[in-house]
Design a protein around this motif. Structure first.
Motif, mmCIF file in Angstrom:
data_model
loop_
_atom_site.group_PDB
_atom_site.id
_atom_site.type_symbol
_atom_site.label_atom_id
_atom_site.label_comp_id
_atom_site.label_asym_id
_atom_site.label_seq_id
_atom_site.Cartn_x
_atom_site.Cartn_y
_atom_site.Cartn_z
ATOM 1 N N GLU A 137 11.685 -33.373 2.705
ATOM 2 C CA GLU A 137 12.463 -32.834 1.582
ATOM 3 C C GLU A 137 11.978 -33.384 0.253
ATOM 4 O O GLU A 137 11.975 -32.671 -0.757
ATOM 5 C CB GLU A 137 13.951 -33.121 1.787
ATOM 6 N N ASP A 138 11.590 -34.646 0.227
ATOM 7 C CA ASP A 138 11.049 -35.222 -1.009
ATOM 8 C C ASP A 138 9.739 -34.525 -1.405
ATOM 9 O O ASP A 138 9.508 -34.227 -2.591
ATOM 10 C CB ASP A 138 10.793 -36.718 -0.835
ATOM 11 N N ILE A 139 8.880 -34.264 -0.419
ATOM 12 C CA ILE A 139 7.635 -33.556 -0.687
ATOM 13 C C ILE A 139 7.917 -32.169 -1.227
ATOM 14 O O ILE A 139 7.307 -31.726 -2.209
ATOM 15 C CB ILE A 139 6.779 -33.479 0.601
ATOM 16 N N HIS A 140 8.854 -31.478 -0.601
ATOM 17 C CA HIS A 140 9.192 -30.117 -1.021
ATOM 18 C C HIS A 140 9.740 -30.105 -2.447
ATOM 19 O O HIS A 140 9.317 -29.289 -3.279
ATOM 20 C CB HIS A 140 10.225 -29.532 -0.061
ATOM 21 N N THR A 141 10.664 -31.016 -2.733
ATOM 22 C CA THR A 141 11.278 -31.063 -4.063
ATOM 23 C C THR A 141 10.235 -31.350 -5.139
ATOM 24 O O THR A 141 10.216 -30.721 -6.201
ATOM 25 C CB THR A 141 12.379 -32.137 -4.100
ATOM 26 N N SER A 142 9.338 -32.306 -4.857
ATOM 27 C CA SER A 142 8.298 -32.659 -5.822
ATOM 28 C C SER A 142 7.361 -31.484 -6.070
ATOM 29 O O SER A 142 7.013 -31.184 -7.225
ATOM 30 C CB SER A 142 7.512 -33.866 -5.301
ATOM 31 N N TYR A 143 6.964 -30.804 -4.990
ATOM 32 C CA TYR A 143 6.048 -29.669 -5.124
ATOM 33 C C TYR A 143 6.687 -28.536 -5.936
ATOM 34 O O TYR A 143 6.071 -27.998 -6.875
ATOM 35 C CB TYR A 143 5.647 -29.163 -3.739
ATOM 36 N N VAL A 144 7.914 -28.186 -5.595
ATOM 37 C CA VAL A 144 8.572 -27.071 -6.289
ATOM 38 C C VAL A 144 8.779 -27.403 -7.765
ATOM 39 O O VAL A 144 8.571 -26.547 -8.633
ATOM 40 C CB VAL A 144 9.907 -26.723 -5.609
ATOM 41 N N GLU A 145 9.135 -28.641 -8.064
ATOM 42 C CA GLU A 145 9.325 -29.028 -9.459
ATOM 43 C C GLU A 145 8.009 -28.922 -10.232
ATOM 44 O O GLU A 145 7.975 -28.457 -11.381
ATOM 45 C CB GLU A 145 9.869 -30.452 -9.545
ATOM 46 N N GLY A 146 6.912 -29.334 -9.613
ATOM 47 C CA GLY A 146 5.620 -29.212 -10.269
ATOM 48 C C GLY A 146 5.259 -27.766 -10.560
ATOM 49 O O GLY A 146 4.758 -27.444 -11.647
ATOM 50 N N MET A 147 5.510 -26.869 -9.605
ATOM 51 C CA MET A 147 5.187 -25.458 -9.808
ATOM 52 C C MET A 147 6.128 -24.819 -10.838
ATOM 53 O O MET A 147 5.718 -23.941 -11.605
ATOM 54 C CB MET A 147 5.235 -24.708 -8.483
ATOM 55 N N LYS A 148 7.373 -25.246 -10.891
ATOM 56 C CA LYS A 148 8.281 -24.774 -11.943
ATOM 57 C C LYS A 148 7.734 -25.137 -13.318
ATOM 58 O O LYS A 148 7.715 -24.311 -14.235
ATOM 59 C CB LYS A 148 9.669 -25.407 -11.767
ATOM 60 N N GLN A 149 7.307 -26.398 -13.448
ATOM 61 C CA GLN A 149 6.782 -26.847 -14.735
ATOM 62 C C GLN A 149 5.531 -26.056 -15.116
ATOM 63 O O GLN A 149 5.344 -25.704 -16.285
ATOM 64 C CB GLN A 149 6.472 -28.334 -14.679
ATOM 65 N N LEU A 150 4.682 -25.776 -14.134
ATOM 66 C CA LEU A 150 3.472 -24.998 -14.419
ATOM 67 C C LEU A 150 3.831 -23.619 -14.947
ATOM 68 O O LEU A 150 3.269 -23.168 -15.963
ATOM 69 C CB LEU A 150 2.629 -24.868 -13.152
ATOM 70 N N VAL A 151 4.747 -22.948 -14.289
ATOM 71 C CA VAL A 151 5.140 -21.597 -14.719
ATOM 72 C C VAL A 151 5.751 -21.642 -16.114
ATOM 73 O O VAL A 151 5.447 -20.796 -16.967
ATOM 74 C CB VAL A 151 6.118 -20.973 -13.699
ATOM 75 N N ARG A 152 6.588 -22.639 -16.383
ATOM 76 C CA ARG A 152 7.180 -22.765 -17.727
ATOM 77 C C ARG A 152 6.086 -22.934 -18.778
ATOM 78 O O ARG A 152 6.133 -22.315 -19.848
ATOM 79 C CB ARG A 152 8.103 -23.992 -17.778
ATOM 80 N N ARG A 153 5.112 -23.788 -18.490
ATOM 81 C CA ARG A 153 4.043 -24.045 -19.459
ATOM 82 C C ARG A 153 3.250 -22.777 -19.744
ATOM 83 O O ARG A 153 2.911 -22.484 -20.904
ATOM 84 C CB ARG A 153 3.115 -25.143 -18.909
ATOM 85 N N LEU A 154 2.936 -22.015 -18.705
ATOM 86 C CA LEU A 154 2.160 -20.794 -18.896
ATOM 87 C C LEU A 154 2.941 -19.759 -19.685
ATOM 88 O O LEU A 154 2.403 -19.094 -20.586
ATOM 89 C CB LEU A 154 1.745 -20.230 -17.532
ATOM 90 N N LEU A 155 4.209 -19.613 -19.373
ATOM 91 C CA LEU A 155 5.041 -18.655 -20.115
ATOM 92 C C LEU A 155 5.196 -19.090 -21.572
ATOM 93 O O LEU A 155 5.181 -18.246 -22.482
ATOM 94 C CB LEU A 155 6.412 -18.519 -19.451
ATOM 95 N N ALA A 156 5.329 -20.399 -21.799
ATOM 96 C CA ALA A 156 5.462 -20.906 -23.173
ATOM 97 C C ALA A 156 4.181 -20.665 -23.973
ATOM 98 O O ALA A 156 4.222 -20.537 -25.206
ATOM 99 C CB ALA A 156 5.800 -22.399 -23.146
ATOM 100 N N GLU A 157 3.030 -20.594 -23.278
ATOM 101 C CA GLU A 157 1.765 -20.269 -23.957
ATOM 102 C C GLU A 157 1.648 -18.791 -24.290
ATOM 103 O O GLU A 157 0.678 -18.366 -24.914
ATOM 104 C CB GLU A 157 0.584 -20.651 -23.055
ATOM 105 N N GLY A 158 2.625 -17.998 -23.827
ATOM 106 C CA GLY A 158 2.559 -16.560 -24.059
ATOM 107 C C GLY A 158 1.839 -15.795 -22.970
ATOM 108 O O GLY A 158 1.529 -14.605 -23.150
ATOM 109 N N ARG A 159 1.553 -16.477 -21.839
ATOM 110 C CA ARG A 159 0.868 -15.825 -20.740
ATOM 111 C C ARG A 159 1.851 -15.020 -19.886
ATOM 112 O O ARG A 159 3.027 -15.337 -19.789
ATOM 113 C CB ARG A 159 0.163 -16.855 -19.846
ATOM 114 N N ARG A 160 1.328 -13.996 -19.227
ATOM 115 C CA ARG A 160 2.077 -13.281 -18.210
ATOM 116 C C ARG A 160 1.732 -13.930 -16.867
ATOM 117 O O ARG A 160 0.575 -14.239 -16.601
ATOM 118 C CB ARG A 160 1.691 -11.802 -18.195
ATOM 119 N N VAL A 161 2.731 -14.144 -16.009
ATOM 120 C CA VAL A 161 2.523 -14.854 -14.752
ATOM 121 C C VAL A 161 2.959 -13.964 -13.594
ATOM 122 O O VAL A 161 4.063 -13.420 -13.596
ATOM 123 C CB VAL A 161 3.325 -16.176 -14.714
#
Length: 398
Positions: free
Chosen positions: A216-240
């Motif tokens: 569960e710790d691995i899963h939570t860490s992975y999902v949080e990292g991918m959430k942050q990635l998507v936020r960063r890309l959207l904030a750059e104005g990218r389509r994801v």
């Protein structure tokens, strides 16, 4: 494990069915698999369920469930032996059939793989493992089942040198060949361009067999990292565009979509997800993208096959090996500890180098496709009585 929702597995089956229908059109095809209804509908072949009992379909009280499972183990073993006896040749196409990179119980699927090889020996049926994946297994019972499964089959080939080395380390010798993953033989579908769009491939990742204590710790860490990635890309104005490879991955998709919708500073309409049912549909989505960041092995592979600048968030060594073989070995990360800043930096770098990267990927994908074409000739001569093939084409993986 075909027809169970894993696109990579089904893509391996699709490649081998296409080979058999093209080169051996008189062959009568049958499939033993976890999703027979899906396989029959998609490929038009007779399919038999691998397991009599499935937890997804039955929810009785615990004592009844345990009893049904015990009965099911015996029934499944007898059914598998009878099924193998009715075949002339049994092909196991691709997949990580000798891996424990995802959680496994020895007396589940690994025992079925062992019994498949044993049944072939007892019945005189040729059983072949074609371009399969393997890894180093520490758990003694799993390693023993995998070792005997590999020893008992009539023919083996592996999808990378890493897999072949792992089987050698288990004590299984032989002049086994290494060929590319079967997905490199699949046709490239037409697609609509999506300029400026980045693909983010997600996985319902909880670690491997030896990591259940912190899954569960691995899963939570992975999902949080991918959430942050998507936020960063959207904030750059990218389509994801979100990509998946197995049905459980859609739970991670839902978490990320909800996270984006909850943030007033992001545009949820710039985040796209459309479920797919086949590798062809997945490749059609990838074909329109500028670049890809992905976790699942076949998300990464399809992106490389389509010559897309790719960053891999790897859950096992096979992903790192694939990226290295395709010339992008420096653009990997461990899915257990995603560094989002580095991930964004890696993505920007592969995009800057896109004009140099694409021709190299296209050339290596073509070499892999040619190697698979040669292997089909080897299979035909070794298992199905066709003439012996000429030498392998130059540049084939070995």
């Amino acid at each position: 494990m075909f027809g169970g929702g894993n696109l990579g597995n089904d893509g391996c089956l699709e490649a081998v069915v296409a080979y058999l229908r093209e080169r051996h059109p008189d062959a009568e095809l049958a499939c033993l698999c976890s999703g027979p209804e899906v396989v029959s509908a998609r490929f038009g072949i007779r399919a038999t369920p691998l397991y009599w009992y499935s937890e997804r379909e039955r929810r009785p009280v615990l004592p009844v469930r345990v009893g049904l499972k015990a009965v099911g183990k015996v029934r499944d073993a007898l059914r598998l032996v009878r099924w193998v006896r009715r075949q002339d040749v049994v092909l196991v196409p691709g997949t990580g059939i000798l891996e424990n990179t995802l959680p496994l119980r020895p007396w589940g699927f690994p025992f079925s793989v062992f019994l498949l090889g044993l049944s072939g020996r007892l019945a005189g049926t040729k059983v072949a493992m074609i371009n399969v994946g393997a890894n180093t297994v520490e758990q003694r019972s799993l390693r023993s089942l995998f070792r005997w499964a590999a020893r008992l089959v009539h023919y083996r080939s592996f999808r990378d040198q890493l897999s072949r080395d792992a089987v050698l380390a288990m004590g299984v010798g032989g002049a086994d060949e290494v060929y590319p993953d079967l997905a490199f033989a699949l046709p490239v579908p037409p697609a609509e361009a999506e300029p400026g769009t980045v693909g983010v491939g997600l996985m319902d990742f909880h670690g491997g067999t030896g990591e259940r204590h912190r899954a569960e710790d691995i899963h939570t860490s992975y999902v949080e990292g991918m959430k942050q990635l998507v936020r960063r890309l959207l904030a750059e104005g990218r389509r994801v565009r979100l990509l998946t490879g197995d049905e459980p991955d859609q739970g991670v998709v839902a978490e990320i979509v909800e996270d984006v919708r909850a943030r007033s500073d992001l545009d949820p309409s710039a985040l796209v997800f459309e479920p797919v049912a086949t590798v062809g549909e997945l490749m059609a989505q990838i074909a329109g993208l500028d670049a890809v960041v992905a976790t699942r092995y076949h998300n990464v592979l399809c992106s490389l096959k389509l010559a897309k600048p790719t960053v891999a968030v790897c859950y096992s060594a096979k992903g790192e090996r694939l990226m290295a073989e395709m010339g992008l070995g420096e653009y990997c990360q461990d899915a257990r500890a995603v560094d989002v800043d580095l991930l964004v930096e890696q993505l920007h770098e592969v995009e800057r180098r896109a004009e140099r990267i694409r021709p190299v990927l296209a050339e290596r994908a073509a070499v892999n496709a040619a190697a698979l074409d040669h292997q089909y000739e080897v299979l035909s001569s070794t298992l199905l009585g066709a003439p012996v093939p000429a030498a392998a084409p130059a540049g084939r993986a070995s």
